[in-house]
Enzyme design. Structure first.
Site: not given
Length: 463
Positions: A35, A42-43, A445
């Protein structure tokens, strides 16, 4: 230099690569991952996590400004403190990076921080920052190097020192004004966020609409929400030249194809991303690339070289972390002898504007282009009871239904919490539910998801 043998060598620690490396290493395989320096990809470092952290702060600011509408007093004149904003963003990122590094090492993988290049089939030379080199050969090799922001060759643009989606995250202060070039997902997210934070934003889009993959009515609704936040949207205007006065500290002048110009304190370029393949020497391993520069793969994520695979953005996968995560699952299955495919994946996505846009499946335009006979449902978000209770009434929900089969072909949900509601529709589509089954389901709801029952009712679904 002796060659070190591994079961798996991963180049690039994006979502797919790092997940696969950790899994196989933990299972007892010998795994090496090279790496360049962004632990977690990146994220976590410069994309999803820091930008959505900042988007959340902007939304909180917008709601705080409306505190009086909700019966709350004493919240006069809220403002952004850039130092605190940056500190929170960096704390979120640092915590996640530290967690990733711990997981990498705990898995038993051999983690190398440096650069990699192919020197032979399935063989990689890895060089660390001190210049030390190692030769790694994998029974299987995965390329997962991702993409970086693209800066087009426009006269004067590079000399003006434009910001990108990466560099803007490190700004010490917010500019008073900014010109954003590009009306896609990244440009729109930054436009909305910065406008709420008090920056005067001009959004320049060479096409006729923002978010060009969306239907015209959805794009128009996004433009309307921007206008309400003070964003100046310039459509159908290409940038022809850029200049910055007085070196790097002066204002930027952006010349447009319609003869007009935009003057701002800074400029952000958000016109796409380029695959990271430079220096990998893919040809040395027999790995082909597409005309877009991405690594050439088949539906099983195999490259043109035996034993070499690719995943994520660099393989042409849709540029979303969740799509890369699905690539990991495909790779894991196929490395174990399976035949899992990328064909016909149903990949949703969200654009974190305010209100946010969630989308899955076909747009109306795409469905009609495919020759499908469709019915359209279209509803203002203000019709949903939950939207009333939380005071977020802006937006438009739209669905595409196939006439005759009643299949849900796709939805575009622009409104409060659409990034959450989109998963409901995705599950319905994966389960081949008809629109009537969604309409008639017992949904809690008051929730935003309940709005799907209204969307598919006779009141909003055309005959």
């Amino acid at each position: 230099m002796a060659i070190e043998e591994f079961d798996l060598v991963v180049i690039g620690g994006g979502k797919a690569g790092k997940s696969l490396a950790m899994d196989l290493a933990a299972a007892g395989q010998r795994v090496a991952m090279v790496e360049r320096g962004m632990i977690g990809g990146t994220c976590i470092n410069v994309a999803c996590i820091p930008t959505k952290t900042l988007v959340n702060s902007a939304r909180l600011l917008a709601v705080t400004r409306r505190a009086g509408e909700f019966g709350i007093t004493g919240a006069d004149a809220p403002a952004i403190d850039v130092n605190l904003l940056r500190a929170r963003k960096e704390e979120v990122v640092a915590t996640m990076v530290a967690g990733q590094r711990k997981s990498f090492l705990a898995s038993g993988m051999d983690l190398l921080i440096g650069r990699a290049r192919f020197v032979a089939p399935r063989t990689v030379e890895a060089t660390d920052d001190d210049g030390a080199r190692r030769l790694l050969r994998g029974t299987n090799v995965v390329v997962n190097t991702g993409m970086v922001p693209f800066v087009p060759d426009i006269p004067g643009l590079r000399a003006a020192g434009p910001l990108t989606s990466t560099s803007i995250l490190a700004l010490p202060t917010l500019p008073a004004s900014i010109a954003i070039v590009g009306g896609g997902y990244i440009g729109c997210e930054f436009a909305g966020m910065l406008a709420i934070m008090g920056v005067a934003v001009t959004l320049i889009q060479r096409g006729a609409a923002l978010l060009p993959r969306e239907d015209a009515d959805v794009s128009a609704a996004v433009a309307e929400s921007f206008a309400a936040d003070g964003v100046s949207v310039r459509l159908g205007a290409a940038v022809t030249a850029v200049s910055r006065a007085e070196g790097t500290a002066g204002t930027v002048t952006v010349e447009l194809s319609d003869g007009s110009s935009v003057i701002a304190e800074d400029i952000l370029v958000a016109v796409g991303r380029s695959p990271v393949t430079a220096g990998l020497e893919l040809g040395a391993a027999g790995i082909g690339v597409t005309d877009r520069g991405t690594v050439q793969v088949d539906e099983f994520l195999r490259t043109t070289a035996d034993g070499v695979w690719a995943a994520g953005d660099v393989a042409g996968t849709p540029q979303f972390t969740h799509a890369s995560w699905n690539d990991y699952r495909i790779l894991k299955a196929n490395l174990a002898g399976g035949s899992r495919s990328t064909r016909n994946r149903l990949i949703p996505y969200c654009v974190f504007t305010t209100p946010e846009l969630g989308r899955v499946g076909l747009s109306e335009a795409a469905a009609r282009h495919a020759g499908l006979d469709v019915r359209i449902a279209r509803m203002p978000v203000a019709a949903i009871p939950r939207a009333r209770t939380v005071g977020h009434l802006d937006g438009l929900w739209k669905a595409v239904v196939e006439r005759g089969t009643d299949r849900i072909l796709g939805v575009s949900l622009l409104g409060h919490e659409s990034s959450e509601v989109i998963a409901v529709v995705q599950m319905a589509m994966l389960g081949n539910l008809s629109y009537q089954q969604v309409r008639d389901a017992v949904i809690t709801h008051p929730t935003m998801a309940e709005g799907l029952q209204l969307l598919f009712s006779a009141a909003f679904l055309e005959p």
